[in-house]
Design a protein around this motif. Sequence first.
Motif, mmCIF file in Angstrom:
data_model
loop_
_atom_site.group_PDB
_atom_site.id
_atom_site.type_symbol
_atom_site.label_atom_id
_atom_site.label_comp_id
_atom_site.label_asym_id
_atom_site.label_seq_id
_atom_site.Cartn_x
_atom_site.Cartn_y
_atom_site.Cartn_z
ATOM 1 N N ILE A 173 63.314 22.633 -8.523
ATOM 2 C CA ILE A 173 63.507 23.905 -7.849
ATOM 3 C C ILE A 173 63.650 23.626 -6.366
ATOM 4 O O ILE A 173 62.765 23.018 -5.737
ATOM 5 C CB ILE A 173 62.305 24.833 -8.091
ATOM 6 N N THR B 264 63.227 24.566 -2.801
ATOM 7 C CA THR B 264 62.402 25.563 -2.126
ATOM 8 C C THR B 264 62.895 25.838 -0.728
ATOM 9 O O THR B 264 62.457 26.781 -0.098
ATOM 10 C CB THR B 264 60.949 25.074 -2.032
ATOM 11 N N GLN C 181 65.486 29.191 -13.446
ATOM 12 C CA GLN C 181 65.062 28.028 -12.689
ATOM 13 C C GLN C 181 64.016 27.191 -13.408
ATOM 14 O O GLN C 181 63.824 26.033 -13.093
ATOM 15 C CB GLN C 181 64.493 28.467 -11.338
ATOM 16 N N ARG D 23 64.208 32.924 -4.512
ATOM 17 C CA ARG D 23 63.504 31.871 -3.823
ATOM 18 C C ARG D 23 62.533 32.413 -2.755
ATOM 19 O O ARG D 23 61.493 31.846 -2.480
ATOM 20 C CB ARG D 23 64.521 30.933 -3.172
#
Lengths: 351, 379, 348
Positions: A257, A259, A286, A334
Motif C-alpha cells: 500500500i 502511503t 488495496q 489514502r
Amino acid sequence: MTVILDNISKSFGQVRVLHNLSLEVEDGEFLVLLGASGSGKSTALRMIAGLEAVSEGRIEISGRDVTEDLPKNRDVAMVFQSYALYPHKTVAENIGYPLKIRRISRAERDTQVRDVASQVQIDGLLERYPRELSGGQRQRVALARAMVRRPAVFLMDEPLSNLDAKLRGHMRAELKHMQHELGITTIYVTHDQVEAMTLAHRVALLEGGKLQQLAEPKTIYENPESLFVAQFIGSPPMNVAHGRLENGTFIIGNDRIETGGNATVSNAVIGLRAEDCRVVGSGEGQIQASLFANELIGDHTLVTARVGADSLAIKAPKDFDGGYDSDIGIDFDREKLYLFDNDTGERIRRH
Amino acid sequence: MTNNMKTRPGHSRAAHSRGFVEWLDRNSRHIFLWPAVIMILIFSIFPLIASAIMALSRIRFRGGGYNVRFVWFQNFEKQLFGSEQFHFLGTFAGMSILGWLVAALTTVGIAVWIVSYIRSSFTVIGFVGRLITWGFTLGVGWMLAATLFSGHPFGTLGTTLFYVIVGCGIQFIIGLSLAFLCSLPIRGRGFFRVVFFVPLMITPIGVGYAFRMMADTTKGPFSPVWQWAGLKDFAWAADPWAARFFIMIGDSWQWIPFIFVVMLAALESVPRDYVEAAQVDGATGWEIFRDITWPQVVPVAATVLLIRVIEGFKIVDLPNIMTAGGPGIATESMTLHALFAWRSLDLGQSSAVAYLLLFVTVVTCVSFFNLVVLRRVRA
Amino acid sequence: MSRTLMQRLFEPRSIHEIAPGTGVIVYSALFLWTAFVLFPIYWVFITSFKTPVDVNSGPVYLPFIDFWPSLHAWQDLFVFDYKDTLRAYMNSLIIALFSTAGSVLIGSMAAYALARFEYRPKFGVIVMFILVMGVAFYTVGSFGVDWRLASASGIAVFVFLVMSLSRHFKLQLSNGDILFWVISQRILAPIVVVVPIYLMFQQVNLLDTHIAIILTYTVINLPIVVWLMYDFFRSIPFDLEESAQLDGASRLWIFWDIVLPLSRSGLAATTLLVMILAWNEYLLALFLSTSQAQTMPILVAAMNAGERGILWWTMSAVIIVMIIPVIVLAVVLQRFIAKGLLLGAVKG
C-alpha cells in the motif's frame, strides 16, 4: 470558573497511579476524563474534590490554590456513581442537605429545593425516601443535590453507569442540556467513549495514570495522536493491521500500500475506521482478505474480514451479502489511512 | 450569578470561626480514637502494671497508711510451692497408682505431641508458643494426677479449670444441640428461641440465689424428690463434688443461651442451596448436618467457644453466692480466691493470684485460638 | 408403596416438615429444656409472694391452690426497707444508663475511626507513654505527690520526649493491631485490675461515688462496643460520607448525622447488651461501692449476710424487681442481639 491541575501526581505507597497530570478547564467547559478502569481518572477527580490527598503538584479552582483545602471549602459538588443518597433522609432533605449544613434558613432552603427539583422534574417526589425511587429518579435527586449549591465546579464520577442502556441515552441528553443551560464548569469521569464523545467539549484520555490526548471529540476521533487513542475511541474501534513500512510503502502479506510518505518502520500498523472502508471484489481494492462474518446492525451490515492474524470491521450497505470464508478485497482512500509505529504506539505523520 | 453569592461556602462565615472548625475537622481522626485508647490505658494498662508491682511486693497496712516492700516472686512461690500451695494447686500428699498412671500418660502424650510437631513443621515462634502450651498442660496434668487421681483435694486452679473446661464443654454441646433442634422445620420456633434466650440476661446474683433455692433439700421445690431418694439430710453444699456440680449447672443455665443464640443464627445463615442440593442427593438430616451444615458453622462455633472460655475464667458471682467457696475451698474459683485474699488485706497475694489467673487464661485462650480456631478456619 | 412402621415414623414426607417420630423426640427435648429454663424463674416469682411460713414449712408450688399469695415480701422491700431498695435501684439505673451512653459513644467513635481512618502509631511512642505515665503514677503512690501535678508533668515530659525522639522509632502498628488490642482487653479478668483501680479512686477521693463506677464500667464494656460496631461501620458505603464531606459537613457531624442513623440496628443491640452487662455487674461494684453508690447486685448479695439467715421471700422479690426490666427488653430485642453477636462472632 476555571480548574487548573498543575503537574499533579498520586502515589499509594510504592504504586504511582497518576503521573504529572496537567490540565486547564475553562469556565463553563464540559471536560470528560476518559479511561479504562485503573487509568487514574477517578483518582484525579477525587483529588480535585479533595477526597484524596495530592502527592505532588497543585490544584487551582477559580484562581485559588485549593491543594490543601478540605473538600467542603473547595466549592465543588460531586455526583457519585452510586448516587450516595442518604437512605434515612427524604428526597427533599437529601437535596437540601448542603444548604442545611451552610445554615441557610428553612424557608429559603425550601424555595431553592423546590426550584432545583422542578428543574430536574422530580417535584412530586420530595417526600419520598431514596429506596422508593427508580434508578433514573435517584440519578435526578443526586443531580439536584449537586445543583442546589450552585458550585463553581461539578464533578461527576460515572453518574450514568448504574442506569440501563435506554435510560442512559436519555439522561445523557438531559445532562448535556442542563450543563449548557447552567453554564457551570463540569468535570466528568467515564469509561464509556460514547458518553465522552457525546457530552464533552473536550476529552482527556488517560491510560496508566498518564494523559494520552486532550482534545475536542472531533479532533480526538479524526486525529488520534497514538495507537492507543485510536483504538479507544470509536465504535467499533479503529481497525488495525500489522505489517512493515518500507520507504513509504506499507507491506502486509502480499499487498503493498502506497502511503505517500517515505518513512521506514519495521514494525508498523495501519489504522482504518470501519466507515472508511469498502468491500470490493476479490483482487480489487488495496488489501486482500477473507470474509469472516456478517452482522446486520440495522442501517448497515458490519462485515468482519481477516487479514493474516488481524480482524478488520467494515461498514457495508445493509443489503450486503457475501459467503463466509470467501475472498474479498478492501478499498479505502489514502487520506483516511492512519499509520502508527507499533513499538512506540506513536502516530507516523506523512506530511 | 451574583444572587447566588450568599449561598457560597466561605463567604457566609467569619474567617476565625472557620479556623477552629477546620482545625477540629482536620484532626477528627485523633478526636475519634483517642478517648477510647486513653481510657483503656488508664483503666487497664496502668492498673495491669500496678498489679504486677503489687504481685511482686508485700503490702502491709499500718495505721492509716501502708508500706510496700519489694519481695520479687515470693508471693508466687507461696502460691505454687509454699504455705498457700494447698489453696491454689491442691494438697500433695503422695501419689496413688492411678495418679502415677495419669502423670505418666500425660507426659507420654505431651512427648508424642512434641515429636510429631517437630517432625511435621518447625518455626521458632511456633515452637516457643507450643513450649508454653506443653509446659502448662504438663503442669496441670501432673497437678491433677497428684490431687484428683490420688484422692486428695485440688485447689482453686483445678476448680476454675473444672468450671471452664467441663462447664463450657457441656454448655457448648447442649447449646449447639438446642440450636440444631430449633433450626429444624418445626412449629413454635419463635417461642423457643425467645424462651431459651432469657437466662442470659438475668443477673448472675439472681441465678445464684435461684439455684440455691432449687437445690435446698428441705424447702426447695425438689425436696420431695430428695426425701423419696432418702437424701433428706444430704447437704449438697457440704459435698465438694455436689457443690461444684450445682454451681456448674447454674452457670450452664445462664450461659447455654449464649451458645444457643449465636449457633442458631449461624445455622440459619448457612445457604439453603447447599442443604437443598444435599436433600436432592438423598442425604438424611444427620448426614446433612455432619457433611454440609457443620463445616459451614465451624468458624463461628470455634469463636463462640473461645468467647465463652474467656468469660468462663472470670466466674465469681455464682460460687460466692451459692457456697461462698465452700465446703472448705472446694468451689472457690481463682477470682474468688483473689477476692478473699483482698478481704484479708493481703494485696500481694491477691494480685499474685489474679496474675496467675491472667496467665492461665491467656495461655489457654491463645493455645485454643492458635491450635483450634486458626487451624479450623484455614482448613 | 407400603411403608414400614419405622419409615412412617422417622422419614419425613416432604423436606419442609419432620417425621412424626422425630417430631415427638424433638418436641420432648425442647419442652424439657423450656421447663428447665422457666422453672427457676417461676419459682423465684412465686416465692416472692409467699409468707415465711409458706417457705419454711416445705415446698408449695401453686398459688391460690397450695398457698395463698401474700405481699409480705414486697412490703418488706418497698415499705420497710424502701430507702435501701430505692437507692440501690436508682444507683443501678443511673450507673447503667450513663456508663452505657459512655461506652457506646466512645466505643463507636473508636470503632468508626478504626473502620475509616488509617493509623500508624509507633510502638516506641506508646511504650514511652506508658513508661512516663507509670513513673508519674508511681510518684503519686509512693511519695504522695498530688495526682494532678504528677499527670500534668507526666504529659509534659511525654510530649517533650515524643518531639525529640519519635523519629528514631521504626516499628509501626496498624489499625488491625489497635483493634486486636482493644478487643483483647476482654481477656483481662477484672480481678487483675480492680485493686489498682480501687487505689486510684481512693487517691482522688472518688470511692463509693457514681462517677467511679460509671467510668470503670464504661471502660470494661468498650471492647464489646468496638468489636460489634466495627463491622457495622465497615458495611456503610464510603460514598455517603464523601458526599456529605463535599456537601460541607464536618467529620463529627457526618458521624452523628449520617453514620449513626445508618447503623441503628447494630447500635440498638450493642446498647442493650452493654446496658445489661452494666446492670448485672457484681465484682467491680463490690470493690468500688460501700454504701452510697451501692448497686442492685450488691444489695441482693448483701441480703445474704442478715442474722436471720436468708429471707428467701424478700430475696425473691428483689430479684424479680431486678430482672423484670431486663427480661422485657431481652424478649423484645432478642433478634437484634442474636444478629449483633453473630456478626461479631463471624468476623471477629
